[in-house]
Each structure stands twice: as structure tokens, then as C-alpha cells.
Design a protein around this motif. Structure first.
Motif, short mmCIF file in Angstrom:
data_model
loop_
_atom_site.label_atom_id
_atom_site.label_comp_id
_atom_site.label_asym_id
_atom_site.label_seq_id
_atom_site.Cartn_x
_atom_site.Cartn_y
_atom_site.Cartn_z
N LEU A 368 -22.21 -21.24 -28.30
CA LEU A 368 -21.25 -22.34 -28.43
C LEU A 368 -20.97 -22.61 -29.90
N HIS A 369 -20.17 -21.77 -30.51
CA HIS A 369 -19.83 -21.97 -31.92
C HIS A 369 -19.12 -23.32 -32.09
N GLY A 370 -19.57 -24.07 -33.04
CA GLY A 370 -18.92 -25.35 -33.32
C GLY A 370 -19.39 -26.49 -32.43
N GLU A 371 -20.29 -26.21 -31.51
CA GLU A 371 -20.80 -27.24 -30.62
C GLU A 371 -22.30 -27.37 -30.83
N GLY A 372 -22.82 -28.55 -30.57
CA GLY A 372 -24.25 -28.78 -30.70
C GLY A 372 -24.89 -29.07 -29.36
N LYS A 373 -26.15 -29.49 -29.41
CA LYS A 373 -26.88 -29.74 -28.16
C LYS A 373 -26.31 -30.93 -27.40
N SER A 374 -25.50 -31.73 -28.07
CA SER A 374 -24.88 -32.87 -27.38
C SER A 374 -24.01 -32.41 -26.22
N LEU A 375 -23.41 -31.23 -26.34
CA LEU A 375 -22.60 -30.70 -25.24
C LEU A 375 -23.49 -30.34 -24.06
N PHE A 376 -24.63 -29.73 -24.34
CA PHE A 376 -25.60 -29.42 -23.28
C PHE A 376 -26.03 -30.71 -22.60
N ASP A 377 -26.33 -31.73 -23.39
CA ASP A 377 -26.76 -33.02 -22.82
C ASP A 377 -25.66 -33.61 -21.94
N TYR A 378 -24.41 -33.46 -22.36
CA TYR A 378 -23.29 -33.96 -21.57
C TYR A 378 -23.22 -33.24 -20.22
N LEU A 379 -23.38 -31.92 -20.26
CA LEU A 379 -23.35 -31.15 -19.02
C LEU A 379 -24.44 -31.62 -18.06
N MET A 380 -25.64 -31.78 -18.57
CA MET A 380 -26.77 -32.18 -17.72
C MET A 380 -26.53 -33.57 -17.12
N LYS A 381 -26.02 -34.49 -17.93
CA LYS A 381 -25.78 -35.86 -17.44
C LYS A 381 -24.66 -35.90 -16.41
N ASN A 382 -23.83 -34.87 -16.41
CA ASN A 382 -22.70 -34.84 -15.48
C ASN A 382 -22.89 -33.81 -14.36
N GLY A 383 -24.14 -33.48 -14.10
CA GLY A 383 -24.46 -32.71 -12.90
C GLY A 383 -24.38 -31.21 -13.03
N VAL A 384 -24.36 -30.69 -14.25
CA VAL A 384 -24.41 -29.24 -14.45
C VAL A 384 -25.80 -28.90 -14.98
N ILE A 385 -26.62 -28.28 -14.15
CA ILE A 385 -27.98 -27.94 -14.55
C ILE A 385 -27.94 -26.54 -15.15
N THR A 386 -28.06 -26.51 -16.46
CA THR A 386 -28.02 -25.25 -17.19
C THR A 386 -29.23 -25.18 -18.12
N ASP A 387 -29.21 -24.25 -19.03
CA ASP A 387 -30.40 -23.97 -19.83
C ASP A 387 -30.00 -23.79 -21.29
N TRP A 388 -30.74 -24.39 -22.18
CA TRP A 388 -30.45 -24.34 -23.62
C TRP A 388 -31.45 -23.44 -24.31
N ARG A 389 -30.96 -22.55 -25.16
CA ARG A 389 -31.82 -21.72 -25.99
C ARG A 389 -31.32 -21.80 -27.43
N GLU A 390 -32.27 -22.01 -28.34
CA GLU A 390 -31.91 -22.07 -29.76
C GLU A 390 -31.36 -20.72 -30.21
#
Length: 422
Positions: A368-390
Motif C-alpha cells: 500500500l504505497h502512500g498508505e499507513g496502518k490506519s487504512l488497515f485499522d479502518y478495514l478491520m473496524k468496518n468488517g474486513v478481516i485481513t492481515d498486516w505485515r511490515e
């Protein structure tokens, strides 16, 4: 196929999907009262609804029969694991006698290393992929130290080329040839956990064998996800966990493969226990180990039935559906997810880079170029269960058993909203 990024198109694909009805065979977590879009079957598969029935049966037999359940339960415990062998052999491309169920993945890799890592003064090196899954790295390092060797001198990692996100088969084969007759073992993850790449196991195995090395595969992210032909590829050994794409439950029993050429032999070094001795004479309690004529010879103790029961439950679904149908949907739904990602990328200012090559199962790793972990957090809070890797990667695994094409469309809409909400 010309995809479309519309709800009606996704729903039409679902209406034509012969596996769509199996969504109802699984439990889904809920966020904000709605069933989630679940992309983490590559970490832990959803619970099949039939698994409780299988576990309850064991609990009932334990209550009513106690120790006699080993022989007189409906599914006697002493040979319970044998019921899993035939469906597993189909999934991994093996003969039934080459497959067994026992322990957990890293435990089994350690046990198999006893048989297949036998370093000599000349032939002692191990080849693996760069940044293998940490458990594999720890296992290999500790095995090497156990033999009195230095991991830095013994373990050789195949690296990706500068600026590339995946490995090239020709580089792996070239490294095998470079190490030459110093190579004792090649052990690689069949599907890389980080980028989702499927390695050319047939070609790499052939190269390793031609060089005189043993060849094994960690199939944690491969079993139940991609086509495997372990026997035909002449793989020496393999192991996998059951709780990812095979939905057996957290930390549940592992499976192993040992090629037919090593079966029914007493000259194979291995750590041994009484469940590996011939079942016909097991309860005679003889002092000498007499190995089972199949992969069960690598078993140590009686199977953990409460762990194996939900594995058997899930495998019944695999038997109903068959790997052919799962693989067909896997290819289509992953391609549709890729299409959705590219459409969203066209509509927003961010740039997504899919680092998973075309040689893949049902996982797309997205930088996710240009995006941070806040996007991952948004997905999780909105019902998309995904996985974050540094440092900035999300892993998306649309498992064909329970993910729908409508899920892919809805995910695209939530992803777009998350980016535009900044």
C-alpha cells in the motif's frame, strides 16, 4: 473473462458458483452486527459447522465408554487418524501409505529432519528461501547446532533479485548447482507466507534430487490451497498444518508425507515411539521397535483425538467438493479480487502494488504505497478481516470455500471509502 466492478455482476458470479452454498457450512465473526469479509484463511480458517458434531461425538464416547472408547467407540480412537489419510492423500497428491497425521507442524519438521538431515563432513549444507517463516528458521538453526555445526556456515538462503518481490526458479536451481555436493538438504515453504508465491516444486525437487540432496517442503500455506503432486514429483518428505486452508481449528494436528521409497524400512534413522510400531503387535509391548509399513512409523504417541476430530470434519467437506472445484474457484475469485484492487487503484490517488506473482494460490499480498496502518485499522473496524505485515503490506486470501464474489466487490467499496476518508 471481462470482469465488471458492480454488485449485480458479483452476485451473478455467485449465482453460477457451485461452491456458493458451502458458505452456509461455516461460522462467521460479526462486526457491527454484520458478517465479516474474511481474508485470513491463510492464518486460521473459519470453523465448519459440522466440527462441533465430531468433537461432541468424542466427548460423548469418552463419557460413556471411557478407556473402552479406544476400541468400541463408533470411530475407535486407536485408528481414528486413519480416517483422515485417504482425503489428505488426494489433497497433497500422495499414496495413502505415504501420509499420516500427528503432532503439530514444527514438531513434525523436527522429527522428519532426524531422518532426512544427515550431515557428513562433505555434504552438510541446507538450502532454504530468504526470510523463511520464522519457525522454519528457528527449526533449521537449532537442528544445525544440534549436529555441532554453525548455522552461518551451513544454512544457505536463496535471495530475491534486487528490486524484485519474488524468487526466480532459475536462481534457486543455480544455487543448488553452485553448492554442489556440499548440499545435504533443500527445505523451502511451498507457498511463501509473505508474498504468496507458489514455488515450482516439481522443477526444484528434480534439481535437488539430481544433485544428491534430500528435498522436503513446508506446505503450511500450500495444503488445501494449491495443486500438489508430492508422490509424482518424488519429494522426499513434507509437512503441513491443518488450521489454515483446511479449517481444522487453532493449533490443530499436522500432517506429514514420506515418500514410498522410505517406507517399511528399519534402516531409516528416526525418533521412535510406540504408536509407530506395528499395530498388530503394539499391545504385546515388545521391547523391539517394529515399524509400521507406512508413514505411521514416524508417529510417537496415540493421536490427540479431540484435535483430530474437527480436522476429520473439515476433510469431509473437501471430499464432497473435491480439489478440482476448489482450485477452479480459487483461480477465478483471486483474479476477480485483483481486478477489484486495480479498479479501486484507478479511482483513488494511492498506488497499490500486488507483490504476489502469477504463480499463486488464493493469496494476494498488496503493498500500500502512500498508505499507513490506519487504512488497515479502518478495514478491520468496518468488517474486513485481513492481515498486516511490515512495512506496509496487507495479505488478502479469498478462500474458495467461504468467500464470495460479492465479498470482493464489497471489499473494494470499503477500501475505497477508507482511502477517501483521510
Amino acid at each position: 473473462m471481462e470482469f465488471q466492478n458492480t454488485l449485480s455482476y458479483a452476485q451473478n458470479l455467485d449465482s453460477k458458483d457451485s461452491l456458493h452454498k458451502y458458505r452456509d457450512q461455516f461460522y462467521y465473526p460479526k462486526v457491527n452486527g454484520k458478517e465479516v469479509i474474511y481474508f485470513t484463511g491463510n492464518s486460521l480458517g473459519l470453523q465448519p459447522k459440522n466440527s462441533k458434531e465430531y468433537v461432541d461425538e468424542v466427548m460423548r464416547d469418552w463419557a460413556e465408554l471411557a478407556v473402552e472408547g479406544h476400541f468400541y467407540a463408533d470411530k475407535p480412537w486407536w485408528d481414528y487418524h486413519e480416517r483422515l489419510v485417504e482425503p489428505l492423500a488426494k489433497i497433497v497428491g500422495a499414496k495413502t501409505e505415504e501420509v499420516s497425521v500427528m503432532n503439530t507442524l514444527t514438531v513434525n519438521l523436527h522429527l522428519l529432519m532426524v531422518s532426512f538431515y544427515r550431515p557428513t563432513h562433505k555434504r552438510f549444507k541446507i538450502l532454504c528461501e530468504e526470510k523463511a517463516f520464522p519457525s522454519d528458521q528457528y527449526m533449521l538453526q537449532s537442528q544445525v547446532r544440534f549436529h555441532g555445526l554453525n548455522p552461518q556456515d551451513t544454512i544457505v538462503e536463496v535471495k530475491k533479485r534486487d528490486g524484485e518481490h519474488s524468487w526466480r526458479t532459475e536462481d534457486i536451481i543455480a544455487k543448488i548447482e553452485e553448492i554442489g555436493d556440499e548440499l545435504a538438504l533443500l527445505l523451502i515453504g511451498g507457498v511463501n507466507y509473505y508474498n504468496g508465491q507458489v514455488f515450482d516444486m516439481k522443477a526444484i525437487t528434480a534439481a535437488g534430487k539430481a544433485n544428491g540432496a534430500f528435498v522436503g517442503w513446508d506446505l503450511a500455506h500450500a495444503a488445501g490451497n494449491i495443486e500438489l503432486k508430492l508422490h509424482d514429483w518424488e519429494v522426499d518428505f513434507a509437512a503441513w498444518c491443518s488450521y489454515k486452508y483446511m479449517n481444522s481449528g487453532p493449533g490443530n494436528a499436522s500432517g506429514i508425507f514420506v515418500h514410498q521409497r522410505y517406507l517399511d524400512r528399519k534402516d531409516i534413522p528416526r525418533f521412535e515411539g510406540w504408536w509407530g510400531t506395528k499395530k498388530e503387535t503394539r499391545f504385546l509391548m515388545k521391547p523391539e521397535f517394529d515399524p509400521m509399513a507406512n508413514a505411521d512409523a514416524w508417529q510417537l504417541s496415540n493421536a490427540p483425538i479431540l484435535s483430530v476430530a474437527p480436522y476429520l470434519a473439515s476433510l469431509q467437506l473437501f471430499e464432497e467438493v473435491g480439489m478440482k472445484a476448489l482450485l477452479e474457484k480459487q483461480k477465478l475469485i483471486t483474479a476477480y479480487l485483483e481486478f477489484i484492487l486495480k479498479k479501486v487503484d484507478d479511482q483513488v490517488a494511492s498506488t497499490f502494488e500486488i507483490i504476489t506473482p502469477k504463480e499463486r494460490g488464493c493469496q494476494l499480498s498488496v503493498f500500500l504505497h502512500g498508505e499507513g496502518k490506519s487504512l488497515f485499522d479502518y478495514l478491520m473496524k468496518n468488517g474486513v478481516i485481513t492481515d498486516w505485515r511490515e512495512p506496509n503490506v496487507i495479505r488478502l486470501a479469498p478462500a474458495p470455500f467461504y468467500c464470495s464474489f460479492e465479498d470482493m466487490f464489497r471489499f473494494g467499496e470499503i477500501l475505497k471509502a477508507g482511502i477517501l476518508s483521510k
